[in-house]
Design an enzyme around this catalytic site. Structure first.
Site, short mmCIF file in Angstrom:
data_model
loop_
_atom_site.label_atom_id
_atom_site.label_comp_id
_atom_site.label_asym_id
_atom_site.label_seq_id
_atom_site.Cartn_x
_atom_site.Cartn_y
_atom_site.Cartn_z
N HIS A 72 -30.30 -21.55 35.36
CA HIS A 72 -29.19 -21.64 36.07
C HIS A 72 -28.54 -20.06 36.07
CE1 HIS A 72 -27.85 -26.22 36.14
NE2 HIS A 72 -29.01 -25.90 36.24
N TYR A 203 -17.27 -26.82 37.26
CA TYR A 203 -16.24 -27.12 36.09
C TYR A 203 -15.01 -27.06 37.00
CZ TYR A 203 -19.05 -25.50 32.14
OH TYR A 203 -19.92 -25.57 31.07
N PRO A 295 -16.40 -28.70 24.00
CA PRO A 295 -17.71 -28.54 24.60
C PRO A 295 -17.50 -27.64 25.96
CG PRO A 295 -16.83 -30.87 24.78
CD PRO A 295 -15.71 -30.07 23.97
N LYS A 299 -20.69 -24.01 23.80
CA LYS A 299 -21.06 -23.05 22.73
C LYS A 299 -21.37 -23.81 21.30
CE LYS A 299 -20.66 -19.56 25.07
NZ LYS A 299 -21.75 -19.21 25.51
N TYR A 387 -20.47 -16.65 28.78
CA TYR A 387 -21.13 -17.96 28.84
C TYR A 387 -22.37 -17.77 28.40
CZ TYR A 387 -21.73 -22.59 31.06
OH TYR A 387 -21.99 -23.95 31.11
#
Ligand code: APR
Ligand code: PHB
Length: 392
Positions: A72, A203, A295, A299, A387
């Site tokens: 990704h 998200y 979550p 991480k 990220y």
């Protein structure tokens, strides 16, 4: 029994550390409270940072990441009926790889079995002795397994036994300090044999609350919606879940949503937690035994991996070069990165969820945060760096 390192916990942390030490010829015994099947039955997040992928290679663990992992290069953030993309590779040259944690753990168990190393399953009453003493007296771990009492003498103990394990509790209360934030909501997650709604993660911060669209592969999707943590899962039919999710993501994605029966459905609480220090004498904590993150930033597994990296390097220095300095610095070194992962996970959670009793000002702050992220390359670079994983 005698060994060099006893690892308490046969989850990702314990197994990854066991493999890394094995490759260096360091003898390890792994103690796991459950069965292998039970451990593999846990559905967990599957976004891998490059550091974890590198550690799996160093541990000579054969994985299917190359064939079954999904690269990704970015993720989608939605709010106020608009959405934008964070481009990971533009800002960091690194993607993340989506590959279920269950698959990582399965690959680690397969590797462990090939080593012929000793792993006890279904252990009970694990107790740590002499962790605090240095010098002549060696550490010991006692436990029972299949009705037989065991007593292992060792040089070091790795506490990889998760949030509910025995290791953190084995540090005297006056020698440890905990930091905790419990969030006033949970995540209701489902697994469905449907095609993912989008090729990247989504998200979403919506007036009804948070939603996340993820996946395991082209035919297996993973979705979450923010829900009251004390909701009864029986009150959440699949139809109610799909309706809730559809309302929280932009119409263009909702229109493409493939729904279907859930093959797993559960509500998980969200918390931030850290214990300091992450070591006591010859006991060293890794992963969920030492820290928990909500979550939202994916991480949990990745921060367990960086702990394992630091402890592995320190144990290798000790056994190969008789240099105990990295071991003495383990907690400080690991915590420096743990707190940055805690901050990022707290920031993602605070920015993307609707909290009870948010004031009009709070809502404007959240929107300004998202507006800044949408419009500012430096803000996007900062998010991308966190990220994909800060360097070890
Ligand atoms: N003795 C032996 N084993 C134990 C004990 C004990 N007293 N207590 C717990 N365990 C085992 C659990 O059964 C579990 O298999 O330790 C293991 C801990 O594994 P995890 O909880 O998965 O923690 P960790 O290996 O650090 O991995 C962190 O897992 O929970 C997720 O979100 C978390 O992705 C992160 C990752
Ligand atoms: C998941 O795929 O389960 C997942 C992905 C990203 C997250 C959390 C969970 O932040």
């Amino acid at each position: 029994m005698q060994t060099q390192v006893v690892i308490i916990g046969g989850g990702p942390s314990g197994l990854l550390l066991a493999q890394l030490l094995h490759v260096q010829g360091i003898e390890v015994v792994v103690l796991e409270r459950k069965t292998r099947e039970y451990v593999l039955g846990r559905i967990r997040a599957g976004v891998l940072e490059r550091g974890l992928i590198s550690l799996l290679a160093q541990a000579q663990v054969e994985t299917r990441i190359d064939t079954e992992g999904f690269r990704h290069d970015g993720t989608v953030i939605c709010y106020d009926d608009q959405h934008f993309r964070i481009n990971f590779t533009e800002h960091t040259e690194h993607p993340v790889v989506v590959y279920g944690q269950t698959e990582v753990t399965r690959d680690l168990y397969d590797a462990r079995e090939k080593t012929g190393g000793t792993t006890f399953f279904n252990v009970e009453d694990v107790q740590i002795h002499n962790a605090e003493l240095d010098g002549a007296t060696r550490a010991r771990v006692t436990f029972s397994c299949g009705g037989t009492e065991h007593d292992i003498t060792c040089d070091y103990i790795a506490g990889c036994d998760g949030f509910h394990g025995v290791s953190r509790q084995s540090i005297p209360q006056d020698k440890r300090r905990t930091f905790e934030k419990v969030y006033p909501f949970g995540w209701l997650g489902i697994l469905s044999q449907t095609a993912p709604v989008h090729h990247e993660l989504i998200y979403a911060n919506s007036p009804q609350g948070f939603a996340l669209c993820s996946m395991r592969n082209d035919h297996l999707s993973r979705y979450y919606v923010q829900a009251p943590v004390d909701d009864d899962i029986a009150d959440w039919s699949d139809d109610r879940f799909w309706d809730t999710l559809s309302q929280r993501i932009p119409p263009e994605f909702a229109a493409k949503l493939q729904t279907g029966p859930s093959i797993e459905k559960s509500i998980a609480p969200l918390r931030s937690f850290v214990v300091e220090p992450m070591q006591y004498g010859r006991l060293f904590l890794c992963g969920d035994a030492a820290h928990i993150v909500p979550p939202t930033g994916a991480k949990g597994l990745n921060t367990a991996a960086s702990d394992v990296h630091y402890l592995y390097q320190a144990l290798r220095a000790r056994f190969a070069d008789n240099d105990s300095r990295p071991l003495a610095q383990y907690s400080a070194t690991a915590l420096a990165r743990v707190w940055k992962a805690e901050r990022f996970s707290w920031w993602m959670t605070s920015t993307l969820h609707r909290f009870p009793q948010m004031s009009a000002f709070d809502l404007r702050m959240q929107r300004a945060e998202l507006e800044f992220l949408r419009s500012n390359p430096a803000a996007q670079a900062a998010m991308a760096q966190n990220y994909v994983g800060l360097p070890y």
